[in-house]
Design a protein around this motif. Structure first.
Motif, short mmCIF file in Angstrom:
data_model
loop_
_atom_site.label_atom_id
_atom_site.label_comp_id
_atom_site.label_asym_id
_atom_site.label_seq_id
_atom_site.Cartn_x
_atom_site.Cartn_y
_atom_site.Cartn_z
N ALA A 52 0.82 -1.22 0.00
CA ALA A 52 0.00 0.00 0.00
C ALA A 52 0.86 1.27 0.00
CB ALA A 52 -0.92 -0.01 1.21
N ASP A 53 2.17 1.11 -0.17
CA ASP A 53 3.08 2.25 -0.19
C ASP A 53 3.03 3.06 1.10
OD1 ASP A 53 4.11 1.71 -2.74
OD2 ASP A 53 2.43 2.74 -3.70
N VAL A 54 2.89 2.36 2.22
CA VAL A 54 2.94 3.00 3.53
C VAL A 54 4.38 2.98 4.02
CG1 VAL A 54 2.21 2.83 5.93
CG2 VAL A 54 0.58 2.32 4.09
N ARG A 55 4.87 4.12 4.46
CA ARG A 55 6.21 4.17 5.05
C ARG A 55 6.08 3.88 6.55
NH1 ARG A 55 9.00 9.45 4.60
NH2 ARG A 55 10.70 8.23 5.50
N PHE A 56 6.81 2.85 7.00
CA PHE A 56 6.70 2.45 8.39
C PHE A 56 8.01 1.80 8.83
CE2 PHE A 56 5.64 -1.25 5.90
CZ PHE A 56 6.24 -2.32 6.59
N SER A 57 8.12 1.63 10.13
CA SER A 57 9.26 0.93 10.70
C SER A 57 8.73 -0.17 11.61
CB SER A 57 10.14 1.90 11.49
OG SER A 57 11.20 1.21 12.13
N ALA A 58 9.13 -1.41 11.38
CA ALA A 58 8.73 -2.51 12.26
C ALA A 58 9.45 -2.38 13.59
CB ALA A 58 9.05 -3.84 11.60
N SER A 96 -5.64 -1.10 9.24
CA SER A 96 -7.03 -0.64 9.22
C SER A 96 -7.12 0.87 9.26
CB SER A 96 -7.80 -1.24 10.40
OG SER A 96 -7.88 -2.64 10.31
N PHE A 97 -6.28 1.50 10.08
CA PHE A 97 -6.30 2.95 10.21
C PHE A 97 -5.89 3.62 8.92
CE2 PHE A 97 -4.33 7.02 11.35
CZ PHE A 97 -5.38 7.62 12.01
N THR A 98 -4.87 3.09 8.26
CA THR A 98 -4.42 3.67 6.99
C THR A 98 -5.53 3.58 5.94
OG1 THR A 98 -2.11 3.13 7.44
CG2 THR A 98 -2.73 3.48 5.14
N GLY A 99 -6.17 2.42 5.86
CA GLY A 99 -7.27 2.27 4.90
C GLY A 99 -8.42 3.21 5.19
N TRP A 100 -8.75 3.36 6.46
CA TRP A 100 -9.83 4.26 6.86
C TRP A 100 -9.50 5.70 6.48
CZ3 TRP A 100 -10.34 7.49 11.57
CH2 TRP A 100 -11.67 7.92 11.80
N MET A 101 -8.27 6.12 6.75
CA MET A 101 -7.88 7.48 6.42
C MET A 101 -7.92 7.72 4.92
SD MET A 101 -5.49 9.76 5.25
CE MET A 101 -3.98 8.81 5.11
N ARG A 102 -7.39 6.79 4.14
CA ARG A 102 -7.30 6.99 2.69
C ARG A 102 -8.63 6.85 1.98
NH1 ARG A 102 -1.77 3.68 0.95
NH2 ARG A 102 -0.28 5.19 1.82
N ALA A 106 -10.41 10.94 3.91
CA ALA A 106 -10.02 11.88 2.85
C ALA A 106 -11.14 12.11 1.84
CB ALA A 106 -8.74 11.40 2.16
N PRO A 107 -11.78 11.04 1.30
CA PRO A 107 -12.88 11.28 0.36
C PRO A 107 -14.07 12.00 0.99
CG PRO A 107 -12.06 9.03 0.15
CD PRO A 107 -11.45 9.61 1.40
#
Length: 218
Positions: A52-58, A96-102, A106-107
């Motif tokens: 999903a092209d999310v920048r993150f650090s495990a 889930s949070f990233t999907g909800w935001m995008r 946003a829409p």
């Protein structure tokens, strides 16, 4: 505009879902925190974030004692819109949070409020504590204690407006109320537990979003 908002609700209502039945519970009660994820589940989640092209650090697994821990957690770095107050969180919650935001926040901001979303404000995620709100709740470990919940308090738009949960949930502006109806409906499809100002007085100023597959939405 009204027709577009209705279509948006229908689209968002179809998001999310789970193939696992929620645990049994007494009517009106909230379920306990879910079990910790397996390594396989975590690896699959990390792969989903990467796709999903999310920048993150495990983050390394940590046990803080008393049932509080961060297992299978990540630090979100960039999901497209800045989010205040977040540190480590379980990977499933981050997904889930990233999907909800995008695909919801946003829409909805653009189509209902007429301006782009530029910041999401939160009261944070991980906190080693029990749940709050009722006498019985204080004896149960919160989803925050395992990095599996986040409290969202408001949204900032490109036109300078700040839409807070505290003042916007029952706003006199029908567009603002519609915005919250839409994002709440979508959250209830993406998260296991969603608690709003309609749940109890302890949630008057935020949306509690928890990735526990409980099917509890208020």
């Amino acid at each position: 505009m009204r027709r577009a908002a209705i279509l948006l609700v229908l689209l968002l209502a179809g998001c999310g879902g789970t193939d696992r039945a929620p645990p049994a519970r007494a009517p009106g009660s909230r379920p306990a925190a879910v079990n910790l994820p397996t390594n396989r589940e975590t690896q699959a989640c990390l792969a989903d974030l990467a796709r999903a092209d999310v920048r993150f650090s495990a983050l390394p697994d940590r046990d803080y004692g008393g049932g509080c821990s961060l297992v299978g957690a990540v630090q979100l770095i960039d999901i497209g819109v800045p989010v205040t107050g977040i540190k480590g969180m379980r990977c499933g919650l981050a997904r889930s949070f990233t999907g909800w935001m995008r695909f919801a926040l946003a829409p909805a901001a653009r189509q209902i409020l007429g301006s782009d979303l530029v910041r999401v404000e939160t009261f944070g995620g991980y906190a080693c504590r029990n749940t709050i709100g009722t006498a019985a709740a204080y004896t149960r470990l919160s989803g925050h204690a395992i990095g599996n919940a986040i409290d969202v308090s408001g949204f900032v738009l490109a036109d300078g407006r700040r839409i807070s949960v505290q003042t916007g949930w029952r706003s006199g502006d029908p567009d603002v109320r519609r915005f919250f109806e839409v994002i709440h409906a979508s959250a209830c499809k993406r998260f296991g537990t969603v608690l709003s100002p309609d749940y109890n007085a302890a949630h008057y100023n935020h949306l509690h979003l928890e990735d526990d597959r409980a099917g509890f939405c208020r």
